[in-house]
Enzyme design. Structure first.
Site, PDB file in Angstrom:
ATOM      1  N   LYS A 170      71.653  21.778  30.206  1.00 50.30           N
ATOM      2  CA  LYS A 170      73.062  21.554  29.836  1.00 50.30           C
ATOM      3  C   LYS A 170      73.204  20.041  29.683  1.00 50.30           C
ATOM      4  O   LYS A 170      73.288  19.306  30.661  1.00 50.30           O
ATOM      5  CB  LYS A 170      73.980  22.078  30.944  1.00 50.30           C
ATOM      6  N   GLY A 201      77.906  22.435  26.310  1.00 50.87           N
ATOM      7  CA  GLY A 201      79.177  22.852  26.907  1.00 50.87           C
ATOM      8  C   GLY A 201      79.712  21.828  27.876  1.00 50.87           C
ATOM      9  O   GLY A 201      79.121  20.760  28.058  1.00 50.87           O
ATOM     10  N   GLY A 203      80.883  20.253  31.535  1.00 47.37           N
ATOM     11  CA  GLY A 203      80.315  20.234  32.883  1.00 47.37           C
ATOM     12  C   GLY A 203      80.906  21.270  33.831  1.00 47.37           C
ATOM     13  O   GLY A 203      80.172  22.069  34.420  1.00 47.37           O
ATOM     14  N   GLU A 245      69.963  12.375  40.765  1.00 50.99           N
ATOM     15  CA  GLU A 245      69.832  10.955  40.416  1.00 50.99           C
ATOM     16  C   GLU A 245      71.240  10.472  40.151  1.00 50.99           C
ATOM     17  O   GLU A 245      71.848  10.844  39.164  1.00 50.99           O
ATOM     18  CB  GLU A 245      68.917  10.826  39.184  1.00 50.99           C
ATOM     19  N   CYS A 279      71.983   3.281  35.038  1.00 56.53           N
ATOM     20  CA  CYS A 279      72.188   3.492  36.475  1.00 56.53           C
ATOM     21  C   CYS A 279      71.407   2.491  37.312  1.00 56.53           C
ATOM     22  O   CYS A 279      71.811   2.139  38.408  1.00 56.53           O
ATOM     23  CB  CYS A 279      71.827   4.923  36.853  1.00 56.53           C
ATOM     24  N   GLU A 369      79.971   1.682  41.309  1.00 60.05           N
ATOM     25  CA  GLU A 369      79.282   1.660  40.022  1.00 60.05           C
ATOM     26  C   GLU A 369      80.319   1.598  38.906  1.00 60.05           C
ATOM     27  O   GLU A 369      81.153   2.481  38.791  1.00 60.05           O
ATOM     28  CB  GLU A 369      78.418   2.915  39.885  1.00 60.05           C
TER      29      GLU A 369
HETATM   30  P1  NAP Z   1      79.240  13.382  35.220  1.00 61.31           P
HETATM   31  O1  NAP Z   1      80.527  14.079  35.001  1.00 61.31           O
HETATM   32  O2  NAP Z   1      78.623  13.444  36.559  1.00 61.31           O
HETATM   33  O3  NAP Z   1      78.235  13.932  34.097  1.00 61.31           O
HETATM   34  C1  NAP Z   1      76.863  14.215  34.253  1.00 61.31           C
HETATM   35  C2  NAP Z   1      76.544  15.621  33.767  1.00 61.31           C
HETATM   36  O4  NAP Z   1      77.081  16.573  34.689  1.00 61.31           O
HETATM   37  C3  NAP Z   1      77.152  15.970  32.421  1.00 61.31           C
HETATM   38  O5  NAP Z   1      76.311  16.833  31.721  1.00 61.31           O
HETATM   39  C4  NAP Z   1      78.422  16.673  32.835  1.00 61.31           C
HETATM   40  O6  NAP Z   1      79.009  17.453  31.836  1.00 61.31           O
HETATM   41  C5  NAP Z   1      77.928  17.483  34.004  1.00 61.31           C
HETATM   42  N1  NAP Z   1      78.985  17.968  34.900  1.00 61.31           N
HETATM   43  C6  NAP Z   1      80.238  17.487  35.056  1.00 61.31           C
HETATM   44  N2  NAP Z   1      80.897  18.206  35.980  1.00 61.31           N
HETATM   45  C7  NAP Z   1      80.063  19.183  36.405  1.00 61.31           C
HETATM   46  C8  NAP Z   1      80.162  20.241  37.352  1.00 61.31           C
HETATM   47  N3  NAP Z   1      81.283  20.464  38.052  1.00 61.31           N
HETATM   48  N4  NAP Z   1      79.085  21.044  37.545  1.00 61.31           N
HETATM   49  C9  NAP Z   1      77.953  20.836  36.872  1.00 61.31           C
HETATM   50  N5  NAP Z   1      77.792  19.856  35.958  1.00 61.31           N
HETATM   51  C10 NAP Z   1      78.834  19.024  35.729  1.00 61.31           C
HETATM   52  O7  NAP Z   1      79.401  11.864  34.819  1.00 61.31           O
HETATM   53  P2  NAP Z   1      80.387  11.257  33.725  1.00 61.31           P
HETATM   54  O8  NAP Z   1      81.790  11.785  33.903  1.00 61.31           O
HETATM   55  O9  NAP Z   1      79.797  11.474  32.411  1.00 61.31           O
HETATM   56  O10 NAP Z   1      80.347   9.703  34.117  1.00 61.31           O
HETATM   57  C11 NAP Z   1      81.135   9.245  35.202  1.00 61.31           C
HETATM   58  C12 NAP Z   1      80.407   8.193  36.004  1.00 61.31           C
HETATM   59  O11 NAP Z   1      79.175   8.718  36.504  1.00 61.31           O
HETATM   60  C13 NAP Z   1      79.963   6.972  35.226  1.00 61.31           C
HETATM   61  O12 NAP Z   1      80.985   6.052  35.061  1.00 61.31           O
HETATM   62  C14 NAP Z   1      78.837   6.456  36.079  1.00 61.31           C
HETATM   63  O13 NAP Z   1      79.330   5.698  37.149  1.00 61.31           O
HETATM   64  C15 NAP Z   1      78.201   7.713  36.595  1.00 61.31           C
HETATM   65  N6  NAP Z   1      77.012   8.078  35.783  1.00 61.31           N
HETATM   66  C16 NAP Z   1      75.790   7.894  36.304  1.00 61.31           C
HETATM   67  C17 NAP Z   1      74.674   8.191  35.540  1.00 61.31           C
HETATM   68  C18 NAP Z   1      73.293   8.012  36.061  1.00 61.31           C
HETATM   69  O14 NAP Z   1      72.374   7.818  35.257  1.00 61.31           O
HETATM   70  N7  NAP Z   1      73.063   8.117  37.344  1.00 61.31           N
HETATM   71  C19 NAP Z   1      74.813   8.688  34.236  1.00 61.31           C
HETATM   72  C20 NAP Z   1      76.101   8.888  33.732  1.00 61.31           C
HETATM   73  C21 NAP Z   1      77.167   8.586  34.518  1.00 61.31           C
HETATM   74  P3  NAP Z   1      80.114  16.740  30.886  1.00 61.31           P
HETATM   75  O15 NAP Z   1      79.350  15.876  29.979  1.00 61.31           O
HETATM   76  O16 NAP Z   1      80.794  17.848  30.188  1.00 61.31           O
HETATM   77  O17 NAP Z   1      81.035  15.963  31.793  1.00 61.31           O
END
Ligand code: NAP
Ligand code: MG
Length: 462
Positions: A170, A201, A203, A245, A279, A369
């Protein structure tokens, strides 16, 4: 790259169970460039069934044959390198040369490394009177973010497939076209049907259904701490393997003996590249008090030079998140040296390269972050304080140490609670384990350590 209307499941593009779609937006001009299906629990169910059905055959395929398939996959990625770079640029907004070198280049390296590891890894070993078999964990649910769209996918799918696992992915809703391109590459490389499946889709819908699916054996997640915590809890309750991660707040420690200009310039480049959406970025620069103002001046000049060379952040949501951190930095009393919350352009999700000085270790911008092109420069009086500040966050993903002598930098780096440290600007190594101490996560990616995440042992005693 044309968007697919379907999901790649069981070796074919099949229509989603529902009719909802997700719009893909180009962050440079805010135009819709495609639509992909918004998968639901029903689609995840189909994909997991396909992955489960393919598992016995793939797990029993000799590792050398799995290696050959991964080499074929790598070759397809090489052949489609330009298209990969263009697709990442279109949906993430990163400048094309960076997409070519990093977003396309690194996954090719990583895919190649797992083709080689699958062929050479000791999946069977003798320990005294035992034979130990390293067997695939099973069906993997992979959930990836948008910041390095293809790298994040390959860093999970390649070791999982090398291990003999099958995969349901996903990808992030913001970058699904790169994920579809990867699925096309899997098909072109002729991997058996069902070993890799893609469900695009949202998250909280498709991602959550995948993380909660009882027939998934291992969940590998990269993204925010908030979501990672939930996924870890769900996996714990189901007693299944999980890899997380979750990002970082890494320190770039410049010791007084270092080449200051080089350390600052490389440090600024590290933070600004990919518009700060990395990250492992060294978002805190730690400088000795005797060199502090000189370092601030150098950092300001370096960041200004980046000015219009960095791309936008991925979305309007991320732009407002980053802006609110910049505003918080100002409100908490940090000195804004370059940049700021105002948009540098009328169109696109751009943020100016931003540098803060006089940042104290307890400020929000020194602890959380930000995920944007924002650097915080922190002062230290002596080495003990530098260690304390560097280790003083909940994270521990990466970092850098600079000194005149390598041995001095190494001695300091050994005291850091973090998973990776670059010594005097050491180069990226796709075989080195990548992952975090503390709340930066659980598990390691890349190289042989990344492979063992997808293996479990069975021992026979004789
Ligand atoms: P995120 O919501 O954690 O997204 C990561 C992945 O998880 C995406 O595929 C997301 O889908 C999915 N996801 C979201 N909610 C979920 C749930 N309840 N159950 C299962 N999967 C779920 O992160 P983001 O909103 O894109 O970014 C927010 C912050 O996260 C950033 O500002 C940054 O600080 C941090 N981040 C860290 C990394 C890293 O490499 N460690 C990468 C990206 C972001 P969707 O795309 O539909 O949300
Ligand atoms: Mg999200």
């Amino acid at each position: 790259m044309k968007a697919h209307h379907g999901m790649y499941i069981g070796g074919e593009w099949r229509l989603a169970a529902g009719a909802d779609t997700i719009e893909v937006v180009n962050p440079v001009d805010e135009q819709v460039i495609g639509r992909v299906p918004a998968g639901t629990a029903a689609d995840v169910g189909h994909a997991v069934r396909a992955a489960r059905a393919a598992l016995p055959g793939w797990a029993a395929t000799p590792p050398t044959e799995r290696a050959a398939k991964l080499a074929a996959l790598r070759d397809v990625l090489v052949a489609r390198k330009d298209e990969i770079a263009e697709t990442v640029t279109a949906e993430l907004g990163s400048p094309l040369p960076f997409s070519q070198a990093v977003h396309a280049g690194v996954p090719i390296l990583v895919a190649g490394s797992y083709a080689e590891l699958a062929a050479t890894y000791a999946f069977e070993e003798k320990v005294g009177n035992s034979t130990v078999y390293h067997e695939p964990v099973g069906v993997v649910g992979a959930i990836t973010p948008w910041n390095y769209p293809l790298h994040q996918i390959v860093a999970k799918a390649a070791p999982a497939l090398a291990a003999g696992c099958t995969v349901v992915l996903k990808p992030a809703e913001d970058t699904p076209l790169t994920a579809q391109l990867f699925a096309e590459a899997v098909a072109e490389a002729d991997l058996p049907a069902g070993v890799f499946n893609l469900v695009t889709g949202l998250g909280p819908v498709a991602g959550q259904a995948l993380a909660e699916h009882p027939d998934v054996d291992l969940v590998s997640f990269t993204g925010s701490t908030a979501v990672g915590r939930r996924i870890g809890a769900t996996a714990g309750a189901a007693v299944k393997r999980v890899a997380l991660e979750l990002g970082g707040k890494s320190a770039n420690v410049i010791l007084p003996s270092a080449d200051l200009a080089k350390a600052v310039n490389v440090g600024v480049a590290n933070v600004m590249s990919n518009s700060g959406q990395t990250c492992s970025a060294w978002t805190r620069m730690l400088v000795h008090t005797s060199q502090y103002e000189e370092a601030v001046g150098l950092a300001a000049a370096a960041a200004t030079k980046y000015g219009d060379r960095i791309g936008p952040v991925v979305s309007a949501k991320q732009r407002s998140r980053v802006r609110s951190y910049i505003e918080k930095g100002v409100a908490e009393g940090a000195r804004l040296v370059v940049g700021g919350p105002e948009s540098p352009r009328e169109q696109g999700y751009f943020i100016s390269p931003t540098v803060f000085a006089d940042v104290t270790p307890d400020m929000t911008i020194a602890q959380e972050e930000i995920f944007g092109p924002v650097l915080s420069i922190i002062r230290y009086e002596d080495e003990e304080e530098a260690v304390r500040i560097a280790n003083g966050t909940v994270y521990g993903l990466a970092g850098a140490v600079w000194a005149a002598e390598e041995a001095e930098a190494v001695a300091f780096a050994r005291r850091l609670d973090t998973g990776q440290v670059d010594i005097n600007g050491g180069r990226f190594n796709p075989l080195a384990p990548f992952g975090g101490y503390k709340q930066s996560g659980v598990g390691r990616e890349l190289g042989s350590h990344g492979l063992t995440e997808y293996l479990q042992t069975k021992s026979f005693q004789f």
